[in-house]
Design a protein around this motif. Structure first.
Motif, PDB file in Angstrom:
ATOM      1  N   GLU A 457      -8.621  30.719 -55.021  1.00 42.89           N
ATOM      2  CA  GLU A 457      -6.820  31.163 -54.113  1.00 42.89           C
ATOM      3  C   GLU A 457      -6.887  32.048 -54.752  1.00 42.89           C
ATOM      4  O   GLU A 457      -6.619  32.761 -55.643  1.00 42.89           O
ATOM      5  CB  GLU A 457      -6.105  30.479 -54.361  1.00 42.89           C
ATOM      6  CG  GLU A 457      -5.114  30.526 -53.416  1.00 42.89           C
ATOM      7  CD  GLU A 457      -3.838  29.765 -52.958  1.00 42.89           C
ATOM      8  OE1 GLU A 457      -2.393  30.185 -53.738  1.00 42.89           O
ATOM      9  OE2 GLU A 457      -3.854  28.131 -53.145  1.00 42.89           O
ATOM     10  N   ALA A 458      -6.213  33.320 -54.105  1.00 35.77           N
ATOM     11  CA  ALA A 458      -6.069  34.993 -54.949  1.00 35.77           C
ATOM     12  C   ALA A 458      -5.959  35.561 -53.364  1.00 35.77           C
ATOM     13  O   ALA A 458      -5.573  35.385 -51.868  1.00 35.77           O
ATOM     14  CB  ALA A 458      -7.066  35.926 -54.727  1.00 35.77           C
ATOM     15  N   GLY A 459      -4.354  36.275 -53.470  1.00 35.12           N
ATOM     16  CA  GLY A 459      -3.684  36.625 -52.258  1.00 35.12           C
ATOM     17  C   GLY A 459      -3.405  35.742 -51.192  1.00 35.12           C
ATOM     18  O   GLY A 459      -3.037  36.154 -49.960  1.00 35.12           O
ATOM     19  N   GLY A 460      -2.695  34.171 -51.947  1.00 32.13           N
ATOM     20  CA  GLY A 460      -2.380  33.562 -50.018  1.00 32.13           C
ATOM     21  C   GLY A 460      -3.732  32.969 -49.322  1.00 32.13           C
ATOM     22  O   GLY A 460      -3.568  32.573 -48.401  1.00 32.13           O
ATOM     23  N   GLU A 483      -4.141  41.014 -59.326  1.00 30.50           N
ATOM     24  CA  GLU A 483      -3.899  42.108 -58.528  1.00 30.50           C
ATOM     25  C   GLU A 483      -3.829  41.627 -57.355  1.00 30.50           C
ATOM     26  O   GLU A 483      -4.216  41.953 -56.449  1.00 30.50           O
ATOM     27  CB  GLU A 483      -4.623  43.462 -58.781  1.00 30.50           C
ATOM     28  CG  GLU A 483      -4.284  44.423 -59.852  1.00 30.50           C
ATOM     29  CD  GLU A 483      -5.462  45.530 -59.982  1.00 30.50           C
ATOM     30  OE1 GLU A 483      -4.890  46.019 -58.522  1.00 30.50           O
ATOM     31  OE2 GLU A 483      -5.876  45.852 -61.045  1.00 30.50           O
ATOM     32  N   GLY A 484      -4.181  39.999 -57.067  1.00 34.36           N
ATOM     33  CA  GLY A 484      -4.652  38.851 -55.985  1.00 34.36           C
ATOM     34  C   GLY A 484      -5.648  39.230 -55.101  1.00 34.36           C
ATOM     35  O   GLY A 484      -5.650  38.741 -53.716  1.00 34.36           O
ATOM     36  N   GLU A 514     -16.894  33.901 -49.282  1.00 32.09           N
ATOM     37  CA  GLU A 514     -16.362  33.847 -47.824  1.00 32.09           C
ATOM     38  C   GLU A 514     -15.486  33.480 -48.107  1.00 32.09           C
ATOM     39  O   GLU A 514     -15.033  32.135 -49.436  1.00 32.09           O
ATOM     40  CB  GLU A 514     -18.322  33.190 -48.029  1.00 32.09           C
ATOM     41  CG  GLU A 514     -19.389  33.408 -47.714  1.00 32.09           C
ATOM     42  CD  GLU A 514     -20.593  32.884 -47.654  1.00 32.09           C
ATOM     43  OE1 GLU A 514     -19.606  31.257 -47.341  1.00 32.09           O
ATOM     44  OE2 GLU A 514     -21.350  32.842 -47.777  1.00 32.09           O
ATOM     45  N   PRO A 515     -14.894  33.342 -47.292  1.00 32.80           N
ATOM     46  CA  PRO A 515     -13.634  32.724 -46.682  1.00 32.80           C
ATOM     47  C   PRO A 515     -13.382  31.200 -46.487  1.00 32.80           C
ATOM     48  O   PRO A 515     -14.196  30.637 -46.075  1.00 32.80           O
ATOM     49  CB  PRO A 515     -12.970  32.733 -45.438  1.00 32.80           C
ATOM     50  CG  PRO A 515     -13.945  34.594 -45.072  1.00 32.80           C
ATOM     51  CD  PRO A 515     -15.103  33.861 -45.841  1.00 32.80           C
ATOM     52  N   ALA A 516     -12.903  30.819 -47.878  1.00 31.28           N
ATOM     53  CA  ALA A 516     -13.044  29.345 -47.735  1.00 31.28           C
ATOM     54  C   ALA A 516     -12.145  28.070 -46.483  1.00 31.28           C
ATOM     55  O   ALA A 516     -10.884  28.538 -45.854  1.00 31.28           O
ATOM     56  CB  ALA A 516     -12.589  28.128 -48.752  1.00 31.28           C
ATOM     57  N   ALA A 541      -3.920  32.750 -60.471  1.00 31.70           N
ATOM     58  CA  ALA A 541      -3.764  31.578 -59.947  1.00 31.70           C
ATOM     59  C   ALA A 541      -5.626  31.405 -60.983  1.00 31.70           C
ATOM     60  O   ALA A 541      -6.445  32.085 -61.312  1.00 31.70           O
ATOM     61  CB  ALA A 541      -4.670  31.708 -59.002  1.00 31.70           C
ATOM     62  N   PRO A 542      -5.808  29.958 -61.221  1.00 25.44           N
ATOM     63  CA  PRO A 542      -7.064  29.159 -61.573  1.00 25.44           C
ATOM     64  C   PRO A 542      -8.051  29.414 -60.878  1.00 25.44           C
ATOM     65  O   PRO A 542      -7.326  28.736 -59.284  1.00 25.44           O
ATOM     66  CB  PRO A 542      -6.504  27.908 -62.531  1.00 25.44           C
ATOM     67  CG  PRO A 542      -5.328  27.546 -61.517  1.00 25.44           C
ATOM     68  CD  PRO A 542      -4.962  28.787 -61.237  1.00 25.44           C
TER      69      PRO A 542
END
Length: 548
Positions: A457-460, A483-484, A514-516, A541-542
């Protein structure tokens, strides 16, 4: 448990039942063709270390972490007369290190697989082995007298530390490399501002790796070791005093750590060679009177260089024209032999030029696509990699007095590349021995064959990515997000841009991001911590482990 610092990455660890001497680098000739010298100097400890290894009573072990000559010092080891001790080496696929010690005449040699325990009275020694292609290293843990010392020296095992600590329990004293040990950007022809910017980024990346290791390990004390060497060759002496490079000293690291982790209770220690630490009390049992400080550092280096000047006078000599011609021909043959074995040659899209300073109009041009090495009069390709070196230095590789990686670490060469992008196959072609070329190619293919994916997960937003770094296979489940948008590899801190398909900022590799699909449950996040100056704001975020 008592820990005597031997200088650089060397330690002598004594428990009630055993002695373990780790990576003693003590020869006055230094390492990498004398380009690196011990800092602070520690040659005076050689008699003491020999006495420890030769004195009966406790069970005695000599541990050598890997083949680099600032850890494996054959000149010093040859001076030990009584060899009734056990040698511990990692069990690499390449058997050279253990083959050397099989002929050494010691009590026994134990080639340790990863995580192998060697029992000692009241505890054990354990080795952790890391091998990615031709990148071979190891680290060591000693547990005894109710204390534990973990020394990972140069070993890139940061992605394993969570699991190691979960399995092994509390660590009292921890040591890890904090200074650079590579020829980039040191040997590259960059403008000064660019050189400084690259150096600062790499330096802080190394510091951040130490910081994250300390957050995981939570030791009572950290020993700053495997730090910078002294560069006493007149041609390299300026490296000691650059405002910014990849060879910082321990006080700079400590300043970073104190800003980065102001509440961490770990004690930061910078011992001098010969200092003895009690691992229980964390007090120094004895300390040597001579100390190297920020105030006396420059004077210390100038005196040191004057004392060792004879080493560099002895290695200089002028070559006759006929000798240069012979070296030129031998080098061309060596490069062609490497090229013939490089199965991945077609991946390299630019030629590689080699110029001997004694023969500037007779360049060697390595054409990877055509698998040819030709002689040309000038560099005619805008896109190219180039190396300039003297015949008197490169002949030492051809004579097998040092290997290709040792030569690169001698810093006695100049490199340039256009575009300024890391090309792993070309890099390996240059640094790997002829007999290791096929294994190098096999290692790249094995890393690429790992197709397991994980979620980050990054930047929401959530993304699926390849779990293992395409560089050398580090587990990105132990990585983090900055940096998200950038997934950071925990082993070499490469950044992969999730907003650009997982493309790497260092070269053209990718995590195929790819978007999850959204999920209802919340992804657990690590606690935010204040970064040090010049470090990008870190989104902690891990990376999630893969779902079975």
């Amino acid at each position: 448990m008592r820990i005597t610092f031997l200088g650089h990455a060397g330690f002598a660890v004594e428990t009630a039942g055993a002695l373990v001497v780790m990576d003693p680098w003590l020869t006055p000739q230094g390492a990498f063709d004398s380009a690196w010298m011990q800092l602070p100097r520690n040659h005076h400890l050689a008699p003491r270390v020999k006495e420890l290894l030769e004195t009966p009573g406790k069970e005695r072990f000599l541990y050598i972490s890997h083949e680099h000559k600032d850890h494996f010092d054959p000149e010093f080891l040859a001076t030990i007369a009584k060899r009734d001790f056990t040698v511990l080496v990692p069990k690499f696929r390449r058997s050279e290190l253990r083959d050397i010690f099989e002929k050494y005449g010691c009590k026994r040699v134990i080639a340790c697989e990863d995580s192998r325990e060697i029992p000692i009275k009241g505890g054990y020694i354990k080795l952790f082995v890391s091998e990615q292609g031709t990148n071979r290293d190891s680290s060591v843990m000693v547990r005894g007298d109710g204390q534990c010392f973990l020394n990972i020296n140069d070993c890139k095992m940061h992605d394993r530390l969570v699991r190691v600590i979960a399995e092994e329990g509390p660590i009292d004293v921890f040591s890890a490399q904090f200074s650079g040990a590579i020829w980039h950007p040191t040997c590259y022809e960059y403008p000064e501002a660019q050189y400084s910017a690259i150096s600062l980024k790499k330096r802080d990346s190394k510091f951040e790796a130490v910081a994250r290791a300390l957050e995981v390990v939570q030791p009572r004390a950290y020993i700053a070791a495997a730090g910078p060497a002294a560069f006493l060759d007149p041609a390299l002496f300026h490296l000691n005093f650059q405002d910014v490079n990849i060879f910082p000293r321990a006080p700079v690291l400590f300043s970073y750590l104190e800003k980065r982790m102001p509440t961490l209770p770990t004690r930061y220690l910078e011992p001098m060679p010969g200092d003895v630490l009690d691992a229980g009390s964390l007090e120094f049992v004895s300390q040597v009177p001579e100390r190297v400080t920020t105030e006396n550092f420059k004077e210390y280096l100038h005196t040191y260089a004057k004392d060792m000047a004879y080493v560099f006078r002895e290695r200089r000599r002028n070559l006759m024209r006929e000798e240069v011609d012979e070296i030129h021909g031998r080098l061309r043959t060596e490069l062609q032999r490497k090229l013939d074995l490089l199965d991945l040659h077609d991946r390299v899209g630019m030629p590689f030029y080699v110029e001997l300073t004694e023969a500037p109009t007779r360049l060697l041009r390595v054409d990877f696509k055509a698998r040819r090495v030709d002689e040309v009069t000038e560099m005619r390709d805008k896109s190219r990699y180039a190396m300039k070196v003297s015949a008197s230095d490169i002949v030492r590789v051809l004579d097998r007095k040092l290997n290709w990686e040792d030569f690169l670490l001698s810093f006695r060469l100049r490199l340039s590349r256009n575009p300024d992008v890391y090309e792993p196959v070309l890099h390996g072609f240059l640094g790997v021995e002829v007999e290791d070329i096929r294994e190098f190619c096999d290692g790249i293919r094995a890393t690429e064959a790992q197709k397991e994916r994980t979620v980050v997960e990054a930047g929401g937003k959530r993304f699926t990515i390849q779990r293992f770094c395409p560089h050398q296979g580090a587990d990105l489940a132990e990585g983090w997000v900055e940096e998200g948008r950038y997934v950071v590899c925990p082993r070499h801190r490469w950044q992969f841009d999730l907003q650009n398909g997982g493309a790497c900022k260092t070269n053209n590799s990718t995590l195929c991001a790819e978007p999850a699909a959204d999920k209802p449950e919340k992804v657990e996040r690590g606690g935010d911590k204040a970064p040090a100056d010049k470090v990008p704001a870190v989104d902690k975020a891990p990376v999630e482990p893969p779902r079975v």
